[in-house]
Motif scaffolding. Sequence first.
Motif, mmCIF file in Angstrom:
data_model
loop_
_atom_site.group_PDB
_atom_site.id
_atom_site.type_symbol
_atom_site.label_atom_id
_atom_site.label_comp_id
_atom_site.label_asym_id
_atom_site.label_seq_id
_atom_site.Cartn_x
_atom_site.Cartn_y
_atom_site.Cartn_z
ATOM 1 N N VAL A 248 -11.188 9.589 -39.715
ATOM 2 C CA VAL A 248 -10.928 10.653 -38.223
ATOM 3 C C VAL A 248 -9.870 9.568 -37.432
ATOM 4 C CG1 VAL A 248 -12.224 11.005 -36.851
ATOM 5 C CG2 VAL A 248 -13.338 10.975 -38.629
ATOM 6 N N LEU A 249 -8.749 10.589 -37.981
ATOM 7 C CA LEU A 249 -7.271 10.108 -37.010
ATOM 8 C C LEU A 249 -7.340 10.477 -35.784
ATOM 9 C CD1 LEU A 249 -5.364 10.508 -39.386
ATOM 10 C CD2 LEU A 249 -5.841 8.591 -39.291
ATOM 11 N N LEU A 250 -7.899 9.585 -34.314
ATOM 12 C CA LEU A 250 -8.131 10.221 -32.883
ATOM 13 C C LEU A 250 -6.821 10.385 -32.475
ATOM 14 C CD1 LEU A 250 -11.403 8.638 -31.824
ATOM 15 C CD2 LEU A 250 -10.794 11.260 -32.194
ATOM 16 N N ARG A 251 -6.695 11.045 -32.009
ATOM 17 C CA ARG A 251 -5.143 11.296 -31.428
ATOM 18 C C ARG A 251 -5.141 10.859 -29.995
ATOM 19 N NH1 ARG A 251 -2.164 14.472 -36.038
ATOM 20 N NH2 ARG A 251 -2.178 13.903 -37.432
ATOM 21 N N TYR A 252 -5.017 10.167 -28.700
ATOM 22 C CA TYR A 252 -5.259 9.340 -27.824
ATOM 23 C C TYR A 252 -4.294 10.112 -26.545
ATOM 24 C CZ TYR A 252 -7.948 5.928 -28.980
ATOM 25 O OH TYR A 252 -9.100 4.971 -30.045
ATOM 26 N N ALA A 335 -19.281 10.818 -30.895
ATOM 27 C CA ALA A 335 -18.475 11.698 -31.763
ATOM 28 C C ALA A 335 -18.255 11.546 -32.211
ATOM 29 C CB ALA A 335 -18.083 12.797 -30.839
ATOM 30 N N ALA A 336 -17.669 11.365 -32.920
ATOM 31 C CA ALA A 336 -16.564 10.997 -34.222
ATOM 32 C C ALA A 336 -17.278 10.372 -35.845
ATOM 33 C CB ALA A 336 -15.138 9.993 -34.246
ATOM 34 N N LEU A 337 -18.183 9.062 -35.079
ATOM 35 C CA LEU A 337 -19.293 8.520 -35.671
ATOM 36 C C LEU A 337 -19.959 9.861 -36.014
ATOM 37 C CD1 LEU A 337 -20.047 4.900 -34.302
ATOM 38 C CD2 LEU A 337 -18.136 5.659 -36.224
ATOM 39 N N LEU A 398 -16.805 18.356 -32.989
ATOM 40 C CA LEU A 398 -17.332 16.535 -32.234
ATOM 41 C C LEU A 398 -17.791 17.788 -31.541
ATOM 42 C CD1 LEU A 398 -13.590 14.378 -32.756
ATOM 43 C CD2 LEU A 398 -15.797 15.143 -34.170
ATOM 44 N N GLY A 399 -17.794 18.511 -30.733
ATOM 45 C CA GLY A 399 -18.786 18.910 -29.917
ATOM 46 C C GLY A 399 -18.643 17.890 -28.795
ATOM 47 N N TRP A 400 -17.612 17.525 -28.771
ATOM 48 C CA TRP A 400 -17.165 16.565 -27.375
ATOM 49 C C TRP A 400 -15.606 16.907 -26.539
ATOM 50 C CZ3 TRP A 400 -12.285 15.039 -26.378
ATOM 51 C CH2 TRP A 400 -12.084 15.172 -25.215
#
Length: 425
Positions: A248-252, A335-337, A398-400
């Motif tokens: 999962v790549l989270l782009r802040y 949420a990603a986990l 993610l429901g986020w």
Amino acid sequence: MNHTVLVTGGAGFVGSHTVVELLLAGHQVVVVDNCVNSAAPPANIAPLPSVNGGHDKDDTVPSVNGGHDKDDTVPFVNGGHDKGDTVPSVNGEHDKGSPALLTRRGVKHLPPSLARVHTITGKEVTAFYTVSLLDRPALSQIFVKHKVDVVIHFAALKAVGESVEMPLTYYVNNVTGTLTLLEVMSEAGVKKIVYSSSATVYGTPQYLPTDERHPTGQGVTNPYGHTKHFCEQIMKDLATADKEWQVVLLRYFNPVGAHESGMIGEDPRGPPNNLLPYIAQVAVGKREILSVYGDDYDTADGTDILSRYVALKQVYSTGVRDYIHVMDLAGGHVAALDKMFSEDFKGSVAYNLGTGRGVSVLEMVDAFTRKIPYKIVGRREGDVATMVACCALAELQLGWRATRDLNQMCADAWRWQSQNPDGYV
Ligand code: WQD
């Protein structure tokens, strides 16, 4: 369902706030950090700060159950005690750690940020190791000692300007460090990773708001941004080649603010590169004046914010960014986990973590809890005019979504700065 999460860079700004949320969500957390960008564990036994920022009356360490440790060993969560410089192994025996693993478990040998996480949550990380990702033997040993289920990978150098001056340091630290981590994970059979990426991979946005389908790697203007793009590509290729990998790549977009307690926050070394910590340091008297990098951007892009200022006869044409509260960002990792351990997730996927709202530099100055002096200067090399996220995919899958607004970002940043004018001392 809780898991053992290894957090690289967990002593840092976003990392420590994410550790709060992971602990509160019931996960076991192991932190690896070389502390090059965050205050290191104290040499001596540091009293644990109480929630109001003061210190415990005595200098023992309250154990998880609220009692106090009468001697200076380190209480384990299960009541055992650490008798020496050893590292608890998975089955509870003690074995001599290598020099790289001398850090002992427990709040006494945690960096200040994680000692305060303990105070905030009342929970302890399972272990903390002062280890560089380039130290492959030490990293491998950590995966032997702990049955890691998933890795959240924050550890990286992240100053855009510095990366232009020291590209090799950035490529070795960020890319070679990531490659070493992935190799060690592979050998240990750990094939789930959440990666701390950045909107920088989009370069100069071709459309706004920017979603995850936007091209990446084009127009990136600095080595830091290239390292983020290269690491993303490495993990995508890995997940394509080996179907067991989940990435999962989270782009802040722009992480700001601090935990509401004011006990943890952004603690840059030297003059802050980023806007909000600089504003906060001017407000607390640590810096003299804010330099606003350019007011000749074409940022009248029709966002509701700018149309309001036009109505007020003040057209702000300073840089526009999508600032996101660091605790919202932390929630995105939890949420990603959850997504990663659900059945329907395979391969690699990227999510934007932002708010979808653009804020100009002068709007941020206006919103800040304290009025500060500023001056308009020339543009900063490499800056883009506007970066605003489309976060619909994270909300859908993610429901986020981010819940904290600009005023809370500023109030929490100010509380941290005013209670800790010199950061983690
Ligand atoms: C925001 C705006 C500046 C400082 C970078 C990285 C990104 C992420 C966050 C790591 C711009 C203006 C700033 C100042 C100013 N890094 N500014 N005076 O550049 O959008 O993003 O930091 O995770 O990957 O690229 O953030 O806060 O530096 O700048 O006028 O003293 O504030 O010109 O318009 P940026 P920033």
